[in-house]
Design a protein around this motif. Structure first.
Motif, PDB file in Angstrom:
ATOM      1  N   LEU A 104      11.856 -29.853  12.465  1.00  0.00           N
ATOM      2  CA  LEU A 104      10.879 -28.882  12.926  1.00  0.00           C
ATOM      3  C   LEU A 104       9.617 -29.538  13.469  1.00  0.00           C
ATOM      4  O   LEU A 104       8.622 -28.854  13.734  1.00  0.00           O
ATOM      5  CB  LEU A 104      10.517 -27.928  11.783  1.00  0.00           C
ATOM      6  CG  LEU A 104      11.618 -26.947  11.380  1.00  0.00           C
ATOM      7  CD1 LEU A 104      11.338 -26.345  10.008  1.00  0.00           C
ATOM      8  CD2 LEU A 104      11.763 -25.850  12.422  1.00  0.00           C
ATOM      9  N   LYS A 125       6.939 -23.107   9.460  1.00  0.00           N
ATOM     10  CA  LYS A 125       7.955 -24.156   9.446  1.00  0.00           C
ATOM     11  C   LYS A 125       8.189 -24.708   8.047  1.00  0.00           C
ATOM     12  O   LYS A 125       9.338 -24.935   7.641  1.00  0.00           O
ATOM     13  CB  LYS A 125       7.544 -25.277  10.411  1.00  0.00           C
ATOM     14  CG  LYS A 125       7.542 -24.846  11.871  1.00  0.00           C
ATOM     15  CD  LYS A 125       6.962 -25.928  12.768  1.00  0.00           C
ATOM     16  CE  LYS A 125       6.898 -25.481  14.222  1.00  0.00           C
ATOM     17  NZ  LYS A 125       6.283 -26.513  15.098  1.00  0.00           N
ATOM     18  N   LEU A 156      11.884 -23.942  17.016  1.00  0.00           N
ATOM     19  CA  LEU A 156      12.425 -23.147  15.920  1.00  0.00           C
ATOM     20  C   LEU A 156      13.777 -22.554  16.310  1.00  0.00           C
ATOM     21  O   LEU A 156      14.693 -22.476  15.483  1.00  0.00           O
ATOM     22  CB  LEU A 156      11.448 -22.033  15.538  1.00  0.00           C
ATOM     23  CG  LEU A 156      11.895 -21.125  14.389  1.00  0.00           C
ATOM     24  CD1 LEU A 156      12.156 -21.937  13.117  1.00  0.00           C
ATOM     25  CD2 LEU A 156      10.851 -20.034  14.116  1.00  0.00           C
TER      26      LEU A 156
END
Length: 487
Positions: A104, A125, A156
């Protein structure tokens, strides 16, 4: 692989006049990456809450997995982020957490900072990384992109594409296409489940809607024709029956009248079947009414000019130096990472008392209309809101109706609206206002995709001068005449 079984689910909120769900049955595979879509207020978040066991309902929900819900609020956000992760996920190896954060693009050092000091995107995240570490858990992810910039959304989406076992509520078309393999849609009349991406679902829906519209037109014509035929044959039967008086062969005349009446009844039966067939159509066609806007024309151009403008919060530079000219009819999208100053720039133009250097030219008498990013401040009733903002109440509510507000919503207080409904209130206010320049800060957060398409059509038709921040890539690509990247 296992199943989540929903059988004859019926639920309505206490005091409500109707059900949110009525006799709903479906089966969901726990390996699916399921996109969950539908108009605001149709019950997407409610359905997730029902899976979490937060409401009493009729029917049954059974699953062999535990459910986790996002977003969640840590009980103590002042602790370090690693402690928050440990509260969310009890059993994991540290290297696994670092791997998830790396996917991420989050640095390991954020784990040792107070959670409340993280940006909204970083919080999203970190929490999702922790939730995906829970084994044999199924994630219920409710609009995770609202605090992510375009790059964060892409990242994402790629991250979720590599996972399985979740329901994702989102109205971002490009984001859904990036990461789901099934779509669950709450329609006007039912709930439908389909394999594929959002785009494949949308293509099938458009094809089905067009087919039903064509069938509806054909049946309407058939019903009118049969109605005329039935009445004509009934009239003929009555006339023949009258002719029995004085006829030489009354039996033959009676037989002809009965035969004509039988044909009339047969036509009526065919007509009734056509009506029944027609009633099955169009139930799931979304009514997307056209919106209107009346932008004002200013006599000078450009409307806004910024030369070497730098904005400060205290001694810290928020953004700049920046140069910008907003000309009549332009629709400028401000882009850049979270925290680069997009919202600050809009606030500066709308007159917030910010400290800055450089030259900012805004002509006298220019009228601005704004949509702020955060709608959570809304409270009270719609009538008072319209009065306090100098709006024509009838026009304001007519726009809300076109944005799929039911009349029953007009009697509710705004603090009980969904986030999407609150955002629509702010959009409707802006659409009621005649302005030279519209300043919209993430106007589509929480707003359903059909309303997004309405707003796209509105902007393309009326061509207002618009300076906006929006991370929905499909929307920006369609309506922006120019993009400016802030760094």
């Amino acid at each position: 692989m296992s199943l989540i079984s929903v059988n004859h689910l019926t639920f309505g909120y206490e005091g409500s006049y109707d059900f949110v769900f009525e006799d709903v049955s479906l089966s969901l595979d726990t390996d699916w990456k399921l996109g969950f879509i539908g108009r605001n207020g149709r019950g997407k978040t409610t359905f997730l809450k029902l899976l979490m066991g937060e409401h009493r309902y009729a029917g049954s929900i059974s699953a062999s997995v535990a459910f986790d819900y996002f977003p969640l609020t840590p009980p103590d956000p002042s602790v370090d982020s690693l402690s928050v992760v440990n509260a969310v996920c009890k059993e994991y190896a540290y290297w696994q957490l670092v791997r998830e954060l790396s996917l991420l693009a989050v640095e390991e050092e954020v784990l040792y900072r107070p959670f409340e000091t993280l940006s909204h995107g970083e919080r999203t995240k970190v929490l999702l990384a922790a939730l995906f570490l829970n084994e044999n858990h199924f994630l219920l992810i409710d609009e995770p992109t609202n605090h992510l910039d375009a790059a964060g959304r892409r990242l994402l989406g790629e991250y979720l594409a590599g996972k399985k076992g979740f329901i994702l509520v989102s109205h971002d078309r490009a984001f859904l296409d990036r990461c789901v393999d099934h779509v669950l849609a709450i329609n006007r009349a039912d709930i439908q489940l389909q394999r594929g991406t959002f785009s494949s679902w949308w293509e099938n829906k458009c094809r089905q809607d067009q087919l039903e519209l064509e069938q509806n037109r054909r049946l309407k014509g058939e019903i009118r024709r049969l109605d005329r035929s039935a009445r004509q044959k009934a009239d003929w039967s009555a006339q023949v029956e009258k002719s029995k008086a004085g006829a030489a062969d009354k039996g033959h005349v009676g037989h002809m009248a009965a035969k004509m009446m039988k044909r009339s009844k047969a036509v009526e039966v065919r007509q009734a079947k056509a009506v029944q067939e027609k009633e099955k159509l169009l139930k799931n066609i979304e009514k997307v009414d056209s919106l209107a806007l009346q932008p004002l024309w200013y006599h000078t151009d450009p409307l806004i000019r910024m030369e070497e403008v730098t904005v400060f919060y205290g001694e810290k530079r928020a953004f700049g130096p920046a140069n910008l000219a907003v000309r009549r009819g332009e629709r400028i999208a401000l882009q850049g990472k979270n925290g680069c100053g997009k919202s600050t720039l809009l606030r500066l133009i709308q007159g917030d008392p910010l400290s800055f250097t450089g030259r900012l030219q805004i002509p006298g008498g220019i009228i601005l209309s704004t949509v702020p990013q955060d709608p959570s401040f809304l409270q009270g009733d719609l009538r008072d809101f319209a009065r306090d903002n100098g709006l024509d109440e009838s026009l304001f509510k007519a726009i809300l109706r076109k944005l799929e507000f039911s009349r029953v919503q007009f009697d509710k207080r705004m603090e009980f609206f969904s986030a999407g409904q609150k955002k629509k209130v702010l959009l409707a206010r802006s659409l009621c206002q005649r302005a030279h320049l519209y300043l919209w800060d993430e106007p589509l957060n929480y707003v359903d995709l059909f309303s997004r398409m309405q707003i796209e059509q509105l902007i393309l038709e009326y061509e207002p001068t618009l300076l906006f921040v929006e991370h929905d890539a499909a929307f920006t690509e369609k309506i922006a005449t120019r993009t400016i990247a802030l760094e």
